[in-house]
Design an enzyme around this catalytic site. Structure first.
Site, PDB file in Angstrom:
ATOM      1  CB  CYS A   1      -8.281 -47.029 -25.219  1.00  0.00           C
ATOM      2  SG  CYS A   1      -6.813 -46.003 -25.339  1.00  0.00           S
TER       3      CYS A   1
ATOM      4  CG  HIS B   1     -11.087 -44.817 -28.255  1.00  0.00           C
ATOM      5  ND1 HIS B   1     -11.410 -44.874 -26.919  1.00  0.00           N
ATOM      6  CD2 HIS B   1      -9.792 -44.438 -28.308  1.00  0.00           C
ATOM      7  CE1 HIS B   1     -10.355 -44.556 -26.189  1.00  0.00           C
ATOM      8  NE2 HIS B   1      -9.345 -44.283 -27.002  1.00  0.00           N
TER       9      HIS B   1
ATOM     10  CD  GLU C   1     -14.967 -45.570 -27.020  1.00  0.00           C
ATOM     11  OE1 GLU C   1     -14.792 -46.573 -27.740  1.00  0.00           O
ATOM     12  OE2 GLU C   1     -14.076 -45.098 -26.281  1.00  0.00           O
TER      13      GLU C   1
END
Lengths: 225, 293
Positions: free
Chosen positions: A88, A179, A181
């Site tokens: 991002c 994302h 994560e």
């Protein structure tokens, strides 16, 4: 605390610890069995196999990289072979063209547009197959995400969505506008670890971890006892 | 708000961690804030110190002003609705800003009920003085918490009190046997399920920022060292002598909150901070932190 700060030994992946989703990446690296470190001082980058630039606000991260002279440090380590993955905001920092703004690190030949979907109400979750990364569908989380509009000839597109590119790489750099994560899937972290020449302990990283939830990162961010 | 939308809203707050959210009252200030490295701006007509000075009823800002600020910056834009004023919140959602602050800085519209935030798609941040207040707001759908502090005073003492109170209660919960949680939850007004979650996590289950009275880089680093995930600075920047410089300094100090040398460098030559106000000198009915429950 269970953070294993293995500093300055080969095989460590660093997560740039200035602002943004730092713990979330650390938690994924821990699950993969990859030694990790938070990095924010010039000496922290020594011998890192890879660096993750997390999501956050790109204008804030760009300013901090410049003021604290980390930009040059990152460029130096990149030229000695340290691989870099930007998620991002991190992808925006790595691009060499940013719509309406100056590029920051300029390490991958692509044009990116910040906050390209609209407001937080336009943030969304989706899933897609990324053939180079995994045989299974990968969950995708887009938060006020940028869009990669075009890439240069030395850049491989890993995931193309409707009118934009969501993941791409060149020899040293990986970028995702979403994302990984923020999902229970380790496939992209594993892919990046392999790109860094490391051997993740986890074999099947593509399946979504059932014991992951969105507060899993908090074990690395408890209040002081 | 479905579970997926709520998770996305919590996750946006996660992406703001380690950052500074700045109060701005016009496009020019918003650009200064963005340029300085703010992770978001709070668009409002008057900063809290002016609201305090002017008295009267403080309401949601003119949507036209908020829209102009939204157009001028690429970072997230937040705006305040009055406690309990769900129609102001509906308007801010229709305006498609990024986050609503259901804020005690404005005059409450409802002294019994906060907004049912689960009815919205847009995320909310709410203030809290203690763990019970934080968890009640989360139960109502808040995706992010901040300390209330005492806004518009330039005095960090209340933010410290609120953060220390939350930390103390979290530590107590974390260490108590599970059969004591029911009583602790009852005494302190904690929703039970969330109390169990906090016990397991050892912290709030959403991002928690400091707010209310921060005025210096050292104030920001102090709140970060106390365990906050990031900071709001309201009047502290644009009521100081050199807002651009102070804004940059607070961004630096927040990122390097654990590095006294860097916080020291950030603190040099900033000019006058905003004028401070001692809490004891504020008439009790003008204490903003007491608004909401």
């Amino acid at each position: 605390m269970s953070v294993h700060l293995v500093k300055n030994t080969p095989g460590v992946i660093g997560v740039l610890d200035l602002q943004g989703g730092v713990h979330e990446h650390l938690e994924h690296l821990e699950r993969l069995g990859i030694p990790y470190a938070k990095v924010k001082q010039p000496a922290d980058f020594t011998d890192l196999a890879g660096l993750i630039i997390p999501g956050g606000e790109s204008t804030c991260l760009a300013r901090l990289l410049k003021i604290f002279e980390l930009k040059e440090v990152i460029l130096q380590h990149c030229s000695r072979g340290m691989k870099i993955w930007g998620t991002c905001a991190g992808a925006i920092l790595l691009a060499n063209r940013v719509v309406g703004d100056q590029p920051c690190l300029g390490l991958i030949d692509m044009e990116i547009e910040r906050n390209s979907f609209g407001s937080q109400l336009d943030s969304f979750k989706s899933e897609a197959l990324i053939e180079a990364v995994s045989a299974d569908l990968i969950p995708l989380t887009f938060i006020r995400a940028p869009k990669i509009l075009r890439v240069g000839s030395d850049v491989q597109v890993l995931l193309r969505m409707e009118d934009y590119i969501a993941a791409a790489e060149n020899e040293g750099i990986l970028v995702t506008v979403f994302h990984p994560e923020l999902t229970g899937c380790l496939a992209l972290h594993r892919y990046f670890a392999l790109k860094c020449g490391l051997s993740p302990a986890v074999e099947n990283a593509s399946a979504v971890n059932r014991d992951w939830d969105n507060v899993s990162w908090m074990k690395l961010a408890r209040i002081a006892s | 708000m479905d579970a997926k939308r709520y998770e996305l809203n919590v996750q946006l707050a996660q992406m703001l961690k380690g950052g500074v959210i700045m109060d701005v009252t016009n496009v020019e200030q918003a650009k200064i804030a963005e340029e300085a490295g703010a992770v978001a701006v709070m668009a409002l007509e008057r900063v809290p110190s002016d609201i305090r000075k002017d008295g009267g009823v403080a309401r949601m800002s003119d949507p036209a002003m908020i829209a102009e600020i939204k157009k001028a910056v690429s970072i997230p834009v937040m705006a305040k609705a009055r406690i309990g004023h769900f129609v102001e919140a509906q308007l801010l959602e229709a305006l498609r800003i990024d986050y609503i602050d259901e804020s005690e800085v404005l005059t409450p519209a409802d002294e019994e009920c906060h907004i049912d935030k689960t009815k919205f798609s847009i995320p909310f941040v709410c203030g809290a003085r203690n763990l019970g207040e934080a968890l009640r707001r989360i139960a109502e759908g808040a995706a992010m918490i901040r300390t209330k502090g005492e806004a518009g005073t330039g005095n960090v003492v209340e933010a410290v009190r609120h953060m220390r109170t939350m930390n103390r209660e979290i530590r107590q919960l974390a260490q108590m046997p599970v059969e004591e949680v029911t009583g602790f939850a009852k005494t302190n007004g904690l929703p039970y399920e969330l109390a169990l979650k906090v016990k397991e996590l050892g912290r709030l289950p959403v991002v928690n920022f400091a707010a209310g009275g921060l005025a210096t880089p050292a104030d920001a680093a102090l709140m970060m060292q106390l365990g906050c995930d990031g900071v709001f600075v309201g009047s502290g920047i644009f009521k100081s002598a050199d807002p651009a410089k102070r804004a940059r300094a607070i961004v630096k100090a927040t990122a390097y909150f654990n590095d006294p040398q860097k916080v020291l460098e950030a603190s040099m030559g900033l000019g006058e901070a905003m004028p401070g106000l001692e809490i004891g000198q504020i008439p009790p009915e003008q204490i903003l932190a007491k608004r909401g429950w």
